[in-house]
Design a protein around this motif. Structure first.
Motif, PDB file in Angstrom:
ATOM      1  N   GLY A 263       0.576  -0.911   0.010  1.00  0.00           N
ATOM      2  CA  GLY A 263      -0.061   0.144  -0.369  1.00  0.00           C
ATOM      3  C   GLY A 263       1.115   1.362   0.321  1.00  0.00           C
ATOM      4  O   GLY A 263       1.728   1.034   1.187  1.00  0.00           O
ATOM      5  N   ASN A 264       0.471   2.361  -0.809  1.00  0.00           N
ATOM      6  CA  ASN A 264       1.084   3.539  -0.733  1.00  0.00           C
ATOM      7  C   ASN A 264       0.007   4.559  -0.514  1.00  0.00           C
ATOM      8  O   ASN A 264      -0.815   4.484  -1.606  1.00  0.00           O
ATOM      9  N   SER A 265       0.697   5.653   0.485  1.00  0.00           N
ATOM     10  CA  SER A 265      -0.369   6.456   0.634  1.00  0.00           C
ATOM     11  C   SER A 265       0.671   8.005   1.010  1.00  0.00           C
ATOM     12  O   SER A 265       1.526   7.595   1.802  1.00  0.00           O
TER      13      SER A 265
ATOM     14  N   THR B 212      -2.049   8.035  -8.998  1.00  0.00           N
ATOM     15  CA  THR B 212      -1.453   7.691 -10.098  1.00  0.00           C
ATOM     16  C   THR B 212      -1.924   6.647 -10.912  1.00  0.00           C
ATOM     17  O   THR B 212      -1.425   7.121 -12.136  1.00  0.00           O
ATOM     18  N   HIS B 213      -2.514   5.381 -10.088  1.00  0.00           N
ATOM     19  CA  HIS B 213      -2.689   5.071 -11.193  1.00  0.00           C
ATOM     20  C   HIS B 213      -3.890   3.911 -10.258  1.00  0.00           C
ATOM     21  O   HIS B 213      -4.154   4.394  -9.200  1.00  0.00           O
ATOM     22  N   GLU B 214      -4.693   2.644 -11.832  1.00  0.00           N
ATOM     23  CA  GLU B 214      -5.641   2.282 -10.740  1.00  0.00           C
ATOM     24  C   GLU B 214      -5.335   1.263 -10.071  1.00  0.00           C
ATOM     25  O   GLU B 214      -5.887   0.179  -9.200  1.00  0.00           O
TER      26      GLU B 214
ATOM     27  N   GLY C  43      -3.992  -1.878  -6.657  1.00  0.00           N
ATOM     28  CA  GLY C  43      -4.890  -1.985  -6.044  1.00  0.00           C
ATOM     29  C   GLY C  43      -3.602  -1.506  -4.533  1.00  0.00           C
ATOM     30  O   GLY C  43      -4.041  -0.272  -3.424  1.00  0.00           O
ATOM     31  N   ASP C  44      -2.810  -1.480  -4.487  1.00  0.00           N
ATOM     32  CA  ASP C  44      -1.677  -0.597  -3.979  1.00  0.00           C
ATOM     33  C   ASP C  44      -1.507   0.757  -3.814  1.00  0.00           C
ATOM     34  O   ASP C  44      -0.578   1.914  -2.921  1.00  0.00           O
ATOM     35  N   HIS C  45      -2.653   1.127  -5.079  1.00  0.00           N
ATOM     36  CA  HIS C  45      -2.597   2.909  -4.659  1.00  0.00           C
ATOM     37  C   HIS C  45      -3.851   3.768  -4.755  1.00  0.00           C
ATOM     38  O   HIS C  45      -3.731   4.404  -4.687  1.00  0.00           O
ATOM     39  N   ALA C  46      -4.971   2.778  -5.017  1.00  0.00           N
ATOM     40  CA  ALA C  46      -6.431   3.128  -5.101  1.00  0.00           C
ATOM     41  C   ALA C  46      -7.350   2.357  -4.336  1.00  0.00           C
ATOM     42  O   ALA C  46      -8.679   2.217  -4.296  1.00  0.00           O
TER      43      ALA C  46
ATOM     44  N   THR D   4       5.974   6.983  -8.480  1.00  0.00           N
ATOM     45  CA  THR D   4       5.845   6.043  -8.716  1.00  0.00           C
ATOM     46  C   THR D   4       5.501   5.108  -9.728  1.00  0.00           C
ATOM     47  O   THR D   4       5.146   5.471 -10.424  1.00  0.00           O
ATOM     48  N   ASP D   5       6.049   3.702  -9.477  1.00  0.00           N
ATOM     49  CA  ASP D   5       5.925   2.936 -11.017  1.00  0.00           C
ATOM     50  C   ASP D   5       6.201   2.819 -11.873  1.00  0.00           C
ATOM     51  O   ASP D   5       4.415   3.146 -12.364  1.00  0.00           O
ATOM     52  N   LEU D   6       7.502   2.978 -12.214  1.00  0.00           N
ATOM     53  CA  LEU D   6       7.693   3.181 -13.985  1.00  0.00           C
ATOM     54  C   LEU D   6       9.272   2.295 -13.806  1.00  0.00           C
ATOM     55  O   LEU D   6       9.234   2.045 -12.782  1.00  0.00           O
TER      56      LEU D   6
ATOM     57  N   GLY E  59       7.232  -1.856 -16.203  1.00  0.00           N
ATOM     58  CA  GLY E  59       7.857  -2.505 -14.535  1.00  0.00           C
ATOM     59  C   GLY E  59       7.559  -1.205 -13.265  1.00  0.00           C
ATOM     60  O   GLY E  59       6.869   0.141 -13.034  1.00  0.00           O
ATOM     61  N   HIS E  60       8.762  -2.107 -12.607  1.00  0.00           N
ATOM     62  CA  HIS E  60       9.340  -0.350 -11.282  1.00  0.00           C
ATOM     63  C   HIS E  60      10.417  -0.395 -11.243  1.00  0.00           C
ATOM     64  O   HIS E  60      11.473  -0.958 -11.800  1.00  0.00           O
ATOM     65  N   LEU E  61      11.110   1.025 -11.048  1.00  0.00           N
ATOM     66  CA  LEU E  61      12.766   1.171 -11.060  1.00  0.00           C
ATOM     67  C   LEU E  61      13.092   0.642 -10.138  1.00  0.00           C
ATOM     68  O   LEU E  61      12.683   0.798  -9.419  1.00  0.00           O
TER      69      LEU E  61
ATOM     70  N   THR F  79      11.217   5.409  -2.464  1.00  0.00           N
ATOM     71  CA  THR F  79       9.787   4.561  -2.025  1.00  0.00           C
ATOM     72  C   THR F  79       9.549   3.379  -2.853  1.00  0.00           C
ATOM     73  O   THR F  79       9.986   2.906  -3.450  1.00  0.00           O
ATOM     74  N   HIS F  80       8.415   2.497  -1.898  1.00  0.00           N
ATOM     75  CA  HIS F  80       8.436   1.351  -2.560  1.00  0.00           C
ATOM     76  C   HIS F  80       8.485  -0.121  -2.935  1.00  0.00           C
ATOM     77  O   HIS F  80       9.478  -0.598  -3.829  1.00  0.00           O
ATOM     78  N   LEU F  81       9.602   0.135  -1.704  1.00  0.00           N
ATOM     79  CA  LEU F  81      11.027  -1.460  -1.628  1.00  0.00           C
ATOM     80  C   LEU F  81       9.866  -1.861  -1.533  1.00  0.00           C
ATOM     81  O   LEU F  81       9.353  -2.636  -1.099  1.00  0.00           O
TER      82      LEU F  81
END
Ligand SMILES: [Zn+2]
Ligand SMILES: [Zn+2]
Length: 265
Positions: free
Chosen positions: A12-14, A55-57, A59-62, A148-150, A197-199, A222-224
């Protein structure tokens, strides 16, 4: 402007951004119940939140949007593709505020610029939030970039992070730890490390190194990934760039963790 990360990682991210005139969330990737607890620990509540920027849909963001039914005053900002994807899983219709990716718009005393990022979602974006006025003694202009998420960092991102005091950027995985991970099947590893995917730690290092702005005051990593990264691995990958940016603080946010408030004034 005050800022804190409520939670970060694949669970989860917020983040919470507060100005004189607005109190907003950037992403809301928890159950509304969990989010309420995190906000309480930060001294506020969902009742006091004015808006959420998605940022996008994923679940860990919305994930919290479903639980916002009881908080109809909260406006939910997203582009049309993201809103459609989130709405498909909802049992209610939140107060959507649709923006066009790439445009700049205002919400109260916040100026928001959205920009595309490469990720396997409908139309993922990053944001730059700015508030205050250049040269104003009491409310100087401050900016924060949130990306995040790129899967990779295209050159158009450079202009969005150059003139910010604060950057929040994903440092998702260490390529060696991802390769050695026994839990994830090959196809998942391909997805994570792919262009959408992810950076990786290496990817962040390259992005920060390419821009290396003297304006930066604080960078959040973040998002480790819990299994495929460690704060020590991030630290090691960024050691050189960190040494060259002596005026900038680096905050590595461990998987599942949040941060205290940081005052941008
Ligand atoms: Zn995602
Ligand atoms: Zn994510």
């Amino acid at each position: 402007m005050r800022f804190c990360i409520l939670g970060s990682g694949s669970s989860g991210n917020s983040a919470l951004l507060q100005t004189e005139g607005a109190r907003v969330l950037v992403d809301a990737g928890f159950s509304a119940r969990k989010l309420a607890g995190l906000l309480e620990a930060a001294g506020t509540s969902l009742g006091q939140i004015d808006a959420v920027f998605l940022t996008h849909e994923h679940g860990d963001h919305a994930a919290a949007v479903e639980g916002l039914r009881k908080f109809p005053h909260i406006r939910v900002f997203a582009n049309a593709a993201t809103a459609r994807a989130v709405q498909a899983g909802l049992s209610h219709r939140p107060d959507w505020q649709i923006f066009e990716t790439g445009t700049r718009f205002l919400f109260r005393d916040l100026e928001i610029q959205s920009f595309t990022v490469p990720h396997d979602a409908q139309e993922p974006v990053g944001f730059r939030f700015s508030s205050g006025r250049e040269g104003d003694l009491f409310a100087p202009r401050r900016s924060l970039a949130y990306l995040t998420d790129l899967g990779h960092a295209p050159a158009h991102l450079h202009e969005h992070i150059r003139d910010c005091e604060v950057i929040v950027v994903e440092a998702n995985h260490c390529p060696e730890l991802l390769k050695a991970d026994p839990k994830r099947p090959w196809s998942t590893k391909q997805r994570i490390s792919g262009r959408h995917g992810h950076l990786s730690n290496e990817g962040v290092r390259a992005l920060l190194g390419a821009v290396s702005s003297p304006r930066w005051r604080r960078i959040y990593l973040t998002h480790l990934s819990r299994d495929c990264n460690t704060p020590a691995a991030v630290e090691q990958a960024l050691a050189e760039i960190r040494a060259s940016l002596a005026a900038c603080e680096f905050a590595i946010v461990g998987a599942g963790e949040g941060t205290p408030f940081y005052d941008l004034a």
